[in-house]
Write a protein that holds these residues in place. Sequence first.
Motif, mmCIF file in Angstrom:
data_model
loop_
_atom_site.group_PDB
_atom_site.id
_atom_site.type_symbol
_atom_site.label_atom_id
_atom_site.label_comp_id
_atom_site.label_asym_id
_atom_site.label_seq_id
_atom_site.Cartn_x
_atom_site.Cartn_y
_atom_site.Cartn_z
ATOM 1 N N VAL A 51 36.356 40.196 28.035
ATOM 2 C CA VAL A 51 36.278 40.785 29.373
ATOM 3 C C VAL A 51 35.490 39.871 30.301
ATOM 4 N N ALA A 52 35.890 39.848 31.556
ATOM 5 C CA ALA A 52 35.113 39.151 32.589
ATOM 6 C C ALA A 52 35.037 40.051 33.808
ATOM 7 N N VAL A 53 33.896 40.028 34.458
ATOM 8 C CA VAL A 53 33.681 40.822 35.672
ATOM 9 C C VAL A 53 33.255 39.853 36.766
ATOM 10 N N PHE A 54 33.986 39.842 37.879
ATOM 11 C CA PHE A 54 33.731 38.897 38.984
ATOM 12 C C PHE A 54 33.142 39.654 40.175
ATOM 13 N N LEU A 55 32.024 39.166 40.686
ATOM 14 C CA LEU A 55 31.319 39.854 41.780
ATOM 15 C C LEU A 55 31.575 39.182 43.128
ATOM 16 N N PRO A 56 31.445 39.950 44.229
ATOM 17 C CA PRO A 56 31.684 39.365 45.560
ATOM 18 C C PRO A 56 30.746 38.205 45.897
ATOM 19 N N ASP A 57 29.599 38.099 45.215
ATOM 20 C CA ASP A 57 28.698 36.976 45.527
ATOM 21 C C ASP A 57 29.097 35.709 44.768
ATOM 22 N N GLY A 58 30.239 35.750 44.049
ATOM 23 C CA GLY A 58 30.750 34.547 43.385
ATOM 24 C C GLY A 58 30.320 34.428 41.928
ATOM 25 N N ARG A 59 29.348 35.274 41.485
ATOM 26 C CA ARG A 59 28.941 35.207 40.072
ATOM 27 C C ARG A 59 29.957 35.950 39.223
ATOM 28 N N HIS A 60 29.995 35.580 37.932
ATOM 29 C CA HIS A 60 30.773 36.425 37.036
ATOM 30 C C HIS A 60 30.065 36.565 35.698
ATOM 31 N N PHE A 61 30.335 37.657 35.030
ATOM 32 C CA PHE A 61 29.798 37.922 33.700
ATOM 33 C C PHE A 61 30.960 37.978 32.742
ATOM 34 N N GLU A 62 30.731 37.506 31.526
ATOM 35 C CA GLU A 62 31.836 37.544 30.574
ATOM 36 C C GLU A 62 31.331 37.817 29.164
ATOM 37 N N ALA A 63 32.208 38.346 28.334
ATOM 38 C CA ALA A 63 31.860 38.584 26.933
ATOM 39 C C ALA A 63 33.133 38.504 26.105
ATOM 40 N N GLY A 64 32.974 38.102 24.835
ATOM 41 C CA GLY A 64 34.144 37.933 23.975
ATOM 42 C C GLY A 64 34.728 36.545 24.188
ATOM 43 N N ASN A 65 35.887 36.314 23.605
ATOM 44 C CA ASN A 65 36.494 34.985 23.685
ATOM 45 C C ASN A 65 37.264 34.807 24.997
ATOM 46 N N THR A 66 36.517 34.511 26.070
ATOM 47 C CA THR A 66 37.128 34.477 27.409
ATOM 48 C C THR A 66 37.840 33.160 27.711
ATOM 49 N N THR A 67 37.848 32.226 26.746
ATOM 50 C CA THR A 67 38.568 30.973 27.010
ATOM 51 C C THR A 67 40.040 31.075 26.608
#
Length: 318
Positions: A51-67
């Motif tokens: 999973v990846a979560v993208f924020l309006p400030d340009g940051r993102h958080f990710e977990a698991g095999n996001t590649t």
Amino acid sequence: MSQNEFDEKKEVKHMEELMVLIEDAKEFIPYGKVANYIPALAKANKKDLAVAVFLPDGRHFEAGNTTTRFTLQSISKVISLALVLMDRGEDYVFERVGMEPTGDPFNSIAKLEVRSAGKPLNPMINAGALAVTSMIKGHSVKDRFNRLLDFMRVLTGNKELSYSKEVAISEFETAHLNRSLSYFMKEHGIITEDVELLLDLYTRQCAIEVNCVELARIGLIFALDGYDPVSKTQIMPEKIAKICNTFMVTCGMYNASGAFAIKVGIPAKSGVSGGVMGAVPRRFGIGVYGPSLDEIGNSIAGIKLLELLAQKYNLSIF
Ligand SMILES: NC(=O)CC[C@H](N)C(=O)O
């Protein structure tokens, strides 16, 4: 503690929270199956979940095999709809494809005959998506596909974005049902082009490859009504983004869209590769990948993950 250190701690906390949700959702993987009606999709690793979560400030958080890169499949239906609405305008598009959910499986042919004289009920089922793809402007399949790919490159910020030839060919060779839907619509004048050329374009469209972070970024652009905060540009008119978001709510999760609206409550679109794109209005974009599917064709653990995420962060728009 400086502001930066404080933010870093918060980021670590968000990542950890996502990891916990992934571990909880993973328990549902064994209850699903990887799609195999498109033979090349059967090669996916059933145990993947990211999973990846993208924020309006340009940051993102990710977990698991996001590649892991995976094909868009039905998620591409939202992107082609946005492009075609820009190409042709609402009146032209909605003369040829409707706005109503069907409650049927995504590849069903039934209502084309009994409800609507060849006009597909909405752009998120295969019949509607084929009609939409046939409206992509350009001089040749190659030219039309490149326009769609360029649009995808703008949405993801990835200039190298491409598609899986293997998956496209695998689907092209086995897409008998999609050919039937197309011929039926051609009989009724909804489609006018050569069906083989349309299938060539459609199967390439479905085979465009992304990773979770790129998917989350597209979701964010829809969440911000067409605005990309990274490039600081309005990528599509607000009205068109709103139309896409509405279709995602009413028909984005196939014939599970009602249950998904109750349990998660965000505009989202799934594909049989196991991808799910979510758009939380004004808050963030979400990209999920989990190829183990439920009987309807949605990512079984991906949906669970979105449910947990929606509960934890109070995401429902309702
Ligand atoms: N539900 C899906 O993701 C379907 C997309 C797939 N390419 C098809 O047309 O069958």
